[in-house]
Enzyme design. Structure first.
Site, short mmCIF file in Angstrom:
data_model
loop_
_atom_site.label_atom_id
_atom_site.label_comp_id
_atom_site.label_asym_id
_atom_site.label_seq_id
_atom_site.Cartn_x
_atom_site.Cartn_y
_atom_site.Cartn_z
N ASN A 7 0.82 -1.21 0.00
CA ASN A 7 0.00 0.00 0.00
C ASN A 7 0.85 1.25 0.00
O ASN A 7 2.00 1.24 0.45
CB ASN A 7 -0.97 0.01 1.20
CG ASN A 7 -0.39 0.72 2.40
OD1 ASN A 7 -0.46 1.95 2.50
ND2 ASN A 7 0.22 -0.02 3.30
N GLY A 58 -0.56 6.69 2.19
CA GLY A 58 0.10 7.98 2.45
C GLY A 58 -0.61 8.86 3.45
O GLY A 58 -0.76 10.07 3.23
N CYS A 73 5.57 5.73 9.01
CA CYS A 73 4.89 5.44 7.76
C CYS A 73 5.85 5.67 6.59
O CYS A 73 6.43 6.75 6.47
CB CYS A 73 3.66 6.33 7.59
SG CYS A 73 2.84 6.06 6.01
N LYS A 104 5.22 3.19 17.60
CA LYS A 104 5.26 2.16 16.56
C LYS A 104 6.56 2.30 15.77
O LYS A 104 6.83 3.35 15.18
CB LYS A 104 4.05 2.28 15.63
CG LYS A 104 3.92 1.08 14.69
CD LYS A 104 2.55 1.02 14.06
CE LYS A 104 2.35 -0.20 13.18
NZ LYS A 104 1.01 -0.27 12.60
N ILE A 120 6.09 -4.48 14.06
CA ILE A 120 6.72 -3.51 13.18
C ILE A 120 5.69 -2.84 12.27
O ILE A 120 4.60 -3.37 12.07
CB ILE A 120 7.79 -4.20 12.26
CG1 ILE A 120 7.15 -5.34 11.50
CG2 ILE A 120 9.01 -4.58 13.02
CD1 ILE A 120 8.04 -6.07 10.50
N ASN A 121 6.06 -1.73 11.69
CA ASN A 121 5.27 -1.13 10.62
C ASN A 121 5.62 -1.85 9.30
O ASN A 121 6.38 -2.82 9.31
CB ASN A 121 5.58 0.37 10.53
CG ASN A 121 4.41 1.17 9.97
OD1 ASN A 121 3.76 0.75 9.01
ND2 ASN A 121 4.15 2.31 10.55
N GLY A 148 -3.78 -6.62 11.10
CA GLY A 148 -4.33 -5.71 10.09
C GLY A 148 -4.72 -6.44 8.82
O GLY A 148 -5.89 -6.75 8.59
#
Lengths: 283, 308
Positions: B72, B75, B131, B166, B192-193, B268
């Site tokens: 993904n 943003g 992010c 995070k 983790i992200n 998620g």
């Protein structure tokens, strides 16, 4: 190895094999999918990627032997980019997504729509006509003027063959009667003595009007409406940009077609939609 | 034997260790409520910033079937905290245990968002330092230990609500960043992200994502997440609670994260499906089955088991 089906995966690059101008600012395409796929159900959609430009949900107008048919009305830069695509060009397709229309037996099938909403109704008409059970099919189509009627000739042809009853109208009276498709719909409902199901697709505000009319007639045993005109990112239930309040249903997987019972519970129906930011905006 | 799934993360107790990860089904109060009602222990909102952001153009989310993953580049699309506040208020009215994920382009924006929401009785604020899908101020905040320390420290004095950090896996030394966050006063570390990733279509020779580059989530990153949690637990032990996230697709994956050292997990990608309620039910069944087999009364006993 040729993949046997289309699945929820990255876009599958597919070639445009046919393009025609269906009506004002609206082009239809036949696209050859490089996978074996027999059919899709009316109301289901795909995500269409126009490389370098955009990706968005498009309802399926037809799908037979790996040839996908879609109709694209000019709605913004993404659809304009698609209009520039010609036979031989590649576009990306992923899907097939969404819950379809589920027509019951032994009712009058009343299909009503306008503009881009006619695409899922085209496939629905085709499926209903092909069904061997004797059923009454009415298609109510409205547009601003005659050059904006989608699939007019295709539907008129079915009408002439006695397979459907086609009710056509325009705002300016340039073809059919002058006014909205709801006029003939109500006329039918007032006169009919048998059970009917209404199927609608198109701008949500219009569908809300139809929904409110349908509720007045006990003979309307169900209404099935496609809420596919929503901003979507994923198409498979992850991003929730298409989700409706207060139920938390995602248009892409819990819909896009919802029945009367569900539509009653969606307070956003015909009132709010969500922008790319996630913010709600009045329709 | 009475089995308890109740999970204590610092001072916060939730009914089980499964938390909805930020970025999936978190755009509106109604999907968040739905996921709590599906049986999760708590839910985390989509990351919320100071201003409304449209995010990146489509394609911005698609699946990669071969590796059961999703890429993904949304943003940080969000309506801004002032508008999203209404959704959080509904969640509070519904008593949905909610963690609000917040981000900022800089320290001032983080402060503004926290100040604007800190009166709400949320379980925690999760600071999204990581992010990969924006080009804000060059490097991501989460790769700069000084910046992480300064922001956490400044936010810490402004609220008593727990602060979770995070972490991004896109660093060479996660311990350095995590230590900076702990020193700044955060209450919990989340790892983790998404991993930096990209997909190119070979026919058109184009990156598929509208933003070209993106972040990878899903089954492919699970072993990476397990390793980060393991490394963090090895370093911090019981000093700070850890939440494991990345690629959980079945109950066994949750157990694996707990054994690596996590107290709870975030889920998620595997919930971004047609029937997320079924997934939650399967997770729950598997956890209980494992506890029964292993004769474990309380889920907390599993944490760190792989280090013994």
């Amino acid at each position: 190895m040729i993949k046997q089906t289309l699945s929820n995966d990255k876009p599958v690059m597919s070639v445009i094999v046919e393009k025609w101008e269906e009506c004002f600012e609206t082009y239809c395409y036949k696209i050859k999918l490089p996978v074996k796929i027999q059919s899709a159900k009316p109301g289901q959609f795909i995500m269409l990627w126009v490389p370098r430009e955009d990706e968005y949900p498009i309802c399926i107008a037809g799908l037979k032997d790996s040839i996908l048919e879609v109709g694209i009305a000019k709605m913004g830069p993404g659809t304009e980019a698609m209009h520039k695509k010609e036979v031989g060009d590649l576009v990306g397709i992923r899907g097939i997504y969404g819950k379809p229309f589920t027509p019951p037996e032994d009712v009058n099938h009343l299909l009503i729509g306008g503009g881009f909403g006619m695409t899922p109704l085209k496939l629905l008409t085709e499926v209903l006509v092909a069904n061997e059970n004797k059923q009454t099919i009415h298609v109510f189509e409205g547009a601003r003027s005659k050059n904006r009627l989608m699939y007019y000739e295709w539907l008129q042809d079915f009408h002439d063959q006695g397979k459907i009853n086609f009710h056509v109208c325009t705002d300016d009276g340039s073809l059919g009667y002058q006014g909205f498709p709801t006029i003939d719909l109500e006329k039918f409902l007032q006169e009919s003595e048998t059970s009917s199901v209404i199927y609608a697709a198109g701008p949500e505000k219009m569908m809300k009007v139809i929904f409110d009319i349908g509720k007045n007639y006990p003979k309307v045993v169900d209404m099935q409406m496609s809420l596919a005109d929503r901003y979507m990112r994923c198409g498979f239930g992850a991003c929730a940009y298409c989700a409706v309040d207060p139920t938390g249903w995602r248009i892409c997987v819990d819909g896009p077609v919802f029945n009367t019972e569900k539509l009653e519970q969606i307070s956003d129906f015909g009132v709010y939609k969500r922008l790319e930011t996630g913010e709600k905006k009045r329709i | 034997m009475i089995m308890s799934l109740a999970t204590k993360i610092g001072n916060v107790t939730i009914r089980n260790p499964m938390i909805l990860a930020s970025g999936v089904l978190g755009t509106t109060y109604s999907t968040l409520n739905r996921m709590y009602e599906a049986g999760l222990g708590a839910v985390i909102t989509k990351s919320i910033g100071a201003k409304s952001r449209a995010g990146n153009p489509n394609p911005s989310v698609f699946a990669l079937n071969e590796i059961r993953s999703v890429i993904n580049s949304v943003g940080l699309a969000n309506p801004g905290y002032q508008i999203f506040r209404e959704d959080i208020e509904i969640l509070m009215k519904n008593s949905t245990p909610t963690i609000v994920s917040i981000f900022g382009e800089n320290k001032e924006e983080f402060k503004e968002v926290l100040e604007g929401l800190k009166d709400l009785p949320v379980l925690a604020f999760e600071l999204n330092f990581s992010c990969p899908n924006t080009e804000m101020g060059g490097a991501q905040i989460g790769t700069d230990p000084d910046l992480v320390y300064k922001i956490v420290k400044e936010l810490r004095v402004k609220t008593k609500t727990p602060l979770w950090v995070k972490l991004t896996p896109n660093v060479s030394d996660v311990i350095e960043i995590a230590s900076a966050a702990v020193k700044g006063g955060c209450d919990t570390l989340v790892a983790i992200n998404t991993l930096k990733a990209m997909v190119i279509d070979i026919h058109t020779k184009q990156p598929i994502l509208g933003f070209k580059k993106g972040g990878l989530s899903g089954a492919a990153i699970k072993p990476v997440g397990i390793r980060y949690v393991y490394d963090l637990y090895e370093h911090f032990g019981d000093e700070i609670p850890l939440i494991g996230v990345g690629g959980i697709f079945k109950g066994e994956d949750i157990i694996e994260y707990l054994l690596a050292g996590a107290t709870a997990v975030e889920i998620g990608t595997s919930l971004g499906v047609a029937y997320p309620e079924n997934m939650v039910r399967f997770f729950q069944m598997k956890i209980k089955k494992y506890m029964k087999e292993q004769q474990i009364d309380s889920i907390g006993e599993i944490t760190g088991g792989a280090h013994k």
